[in-house]
Design an enzyme around this catalytic site. Sequence first.
Site, short mmCIF file in Angstrom:
data_model
loop_
_atom_site.label_atom_id
_atom_site.label_comp_id
_atom_site.label_asym_id
_atom_site.label_seq_id
_atom_site.Cartn_x
_atom_site.Cartn_y
_atom_site.Cartn_z
N CYS A 166 0.82 -1.20 0.00
CA CYS A 166 0.00 0.00 0.00
C CYS A 166 0.86 1.25 0.00
O CYS A 166 2.08 1.19 -0.09
CB CYS A 166 -0.91 0.00 1.22
SG CYS A 166 -1.90 -1.51 1.42
N ASN A 184 1.36 0.32 5.55
CA ASN A 184 1.91 -0.27 4.34
C ASN A 184 2.80 -1.43 4.76
O ASN A 184 3.77 -1.23 5.49
CB ASN A 184 2.74 0.78 3.59
CG ASN A 184 3.58 0.18 2.48
OD1 ASN A 184 3.21 -0.82 1.87
ND2 ASN A 184 4.72 0.80 2.21
N GLU A 215 3.28 -5.96 5.60
CA GLU A 215 2.72 -7.24 5.99
C GLU A 215 3.27 -7.61 7.37
O GLU A 215 4.49 -7.55 7.59
CB GLU A 215 3.10 -8.35 5.00
CG GLU A 215 2.64 -8.14 3.58
CD GLU A 215 1.14 -8.34 3.38
OE1 GLU A 215 0.48 -8.79 4.33
OE2 GLU A 215 0.66 -8.02 2.27
N ASP A 257 -4.25 -8.10 8.89
CA ASP A 257 -3.13 -7.81 9.79
C ASP A 257 -3.14 -6.36 10.24
O ASP A 257 -2.58 -6.03 11.29
CB ASP A 257 -1.80 -8.17 9.12
CG ASP A 257 -1.58 -7.46 7.80
OD1 ASP A 257 -2.56 -7.02 7.17
OD2 ASP A 257 -0.41 -7.35 7.37
N ILE A 272 15.06 -12.12 -16.02
CA ILE A 272 15.43 -11.28 -17.15
C ILE A 272 16.75 -11.79 -17.74
O ILE A 272 17.67 -12.14 -17.00
CB ILE A 272 15.59 -9.81 -16.71
CG1 ILE A 272 14.22 -9.21 -16.37
CG2 ILE A 272 16.27 -8.97 -17.77
CD1 ILE A 272 13.31 -9.00 -17.55
N SER A 282 11.69 -12.68 -3.13
CA SER A 282 13.00 -12.40 -3.71
C SER A 282 14.09 -12.93 -2.79
O SER A 282 13.84 -13.25 -1.63
CB SER A 282 13.19 -10.90 -3.94
OG SER A 282 13.64 -10.27 -2.75
#
Length: 643
Positions: A2, A75, A77, A100, A295, A367
């Site tokens: 967010c 913003n 988690e 949450d 990529i 990631s």
Amino acid sequence: MCAITGILSGEPGAGVSAQLLRRMNDIQAHRGPDEHGLHFEPGIGLGHRRLSIIDLAGGRQPLFNEDESIVVVYNGEIYNFQPLAAELAARGHRFRTHSDTEVIVHAWEEWGERCLERFRGMFAFALWDRPRQTLFLARDRLGIKPLHYAWLADGSLIFASELKALQQHPALPRTLAPEAVEEYFAFGYIPEPRTIYAGVHKLAAGHRLLVRRGGPRPQPRQWWDIPFAPAQATDAAAAGEELLARLREAVRLRLIAEVPLGAFLSGGVDSSAVVAMMAQIMGAEGGGPVNTCSIAFGDPAFNEARYAEQVAQRYGTAHRTEQLDPDRFDLLDTLAALYDEPYADSSALPTYLVCALARQQVTVALSGDGGDENLAGYKRYRWHLDEQRLRALLPLAARRLLFGPLGRAYPPLYSAPRFLRARATFQALARDAVSGYFNIIAVLDDNLRGRLFSSAFERRLDGYHAAEVLHRHAAASPTDHPLSLVQYLDMKTYLVDDILTKVDRASMAHALEVRVPLLDHELVEWMSGLPPELKLQGREGKHLLKSALQPHLPADLLYRPKMGFAVPLAGWFRGPLRERVRSALLGPRLADSGYFDRGFLHHLLDTHDAGRRDYSAALWSLLMFEAFLKREDAAAPARAEAA
């Protein structure tokens, strides 16, 4: 994921402009395209843009406690929100959602500022407590999620996820900080808590800001730091097993989502480890294949795609590869807009494209960021330890007397391998450990910056040197071990201000949430306490992780030379980008800024173009700085009208 924003008026009863707050909120719509919300009461306004991940129906923000006396915009988690919600419910708190976000307001009610210690995740939030007339801003331990703020001349406080939201406020000071310019050309980014603007700040990782209405202007306070506390003795095999167990748990926590989920797979050790853990967990739970993407580059020196394919085939992932188009230079202005201030990591270009590729199929991607800093994967750690062993032979005063003149007299061998560059080695040995490490990591070293900057700008700097950033962090470091210290410095600077900033802005540009298991704070704390020789053994970085992963990944992937996520800038600046970079560097913006020596700009271009030296890092830094100035010029008429 967010975006948040807000205005706390300098006058308690003053109204907050709904039009202004809406504009600040909407400029961040890319971070949260699903929903938006505003909250106003006397003297304060809060805004939120939502990317729905958990509790799609009930998690709308701003979100309140039971009697609506406490409100939060958030913003991030919080991965342990479910056990926290159960604990808070047992203490009498009533929940209206399954998100949450609601845990934050009840945790504040129960534990106050210490609620932060209970959260396991990535977050930046602003909480308004009406009965206490208190605004509480907080940022997660490692700085995964951003938060910017500024005090205005009238005493108001404005804050937002991205600097571009603050730029919408007509009273925001837009004077460039000379120290920020020096830091940018040294590091390639502007280290927190500074921004490019004097008087505008980033709330630093692991910090909080508590503002009481009518009280004195507060300073941010640190609430967490990387401990580097030595762990209990354990053998390498047991430590490797525990490392994978902890990584597996960190990955499992980050698989909670009500939207499609996948992973970046570069073909490096860290992303491959995360994908291997994901595939094993999801396979055991009967889930489908992991969605992965990467990529590729046409230049084999930069192409890791075949290693990514090996991992994808081994674990049966749904894998997609996209080759970077060398002509996608239209993205240069896009990148300048994303980062809001000068930012010179050229890997932002492929990162932006891989985020776009991932978003075609998933809303959440895991990631492998953080592995190099936590487990000593960078070559520069080896270089630093080599230099430290030599420094230990003589005291600093003697080294300065002996090696200082040699460093000045010895001819530069820029094109030679590092170990043959005696000038750089002599200069490094004449420095203390922290200054020596700065010399290793600087994008433009002291000599280049000294030639690049104009004498007028040098006078404005008044002796300020970007290495002071590292010295400040070193003074607060919990460790003085040569390896652990520079890991700590990287986690305080490069990790948060380069790597995490790059990924956050590139992913949020596509409304993609990126989760980073290797930066789970419990895992980070444990890894920081590992014996340094388990991280860097001989010339092998990430030794413990690679050894533990041998049953899970092919040896040629684990033990190949590290490539990183770089792009072939040197060739681009001699080929398709030649005219663009020359036009930018010799054009009016850099000249009018007064920061640069125009003759040295010509030297950079001509020397690189002739192939006598690779100045691509310097040229890219200048190109992105010029793009920032161009955006500032374009925004000036609107600022003048608003004022």
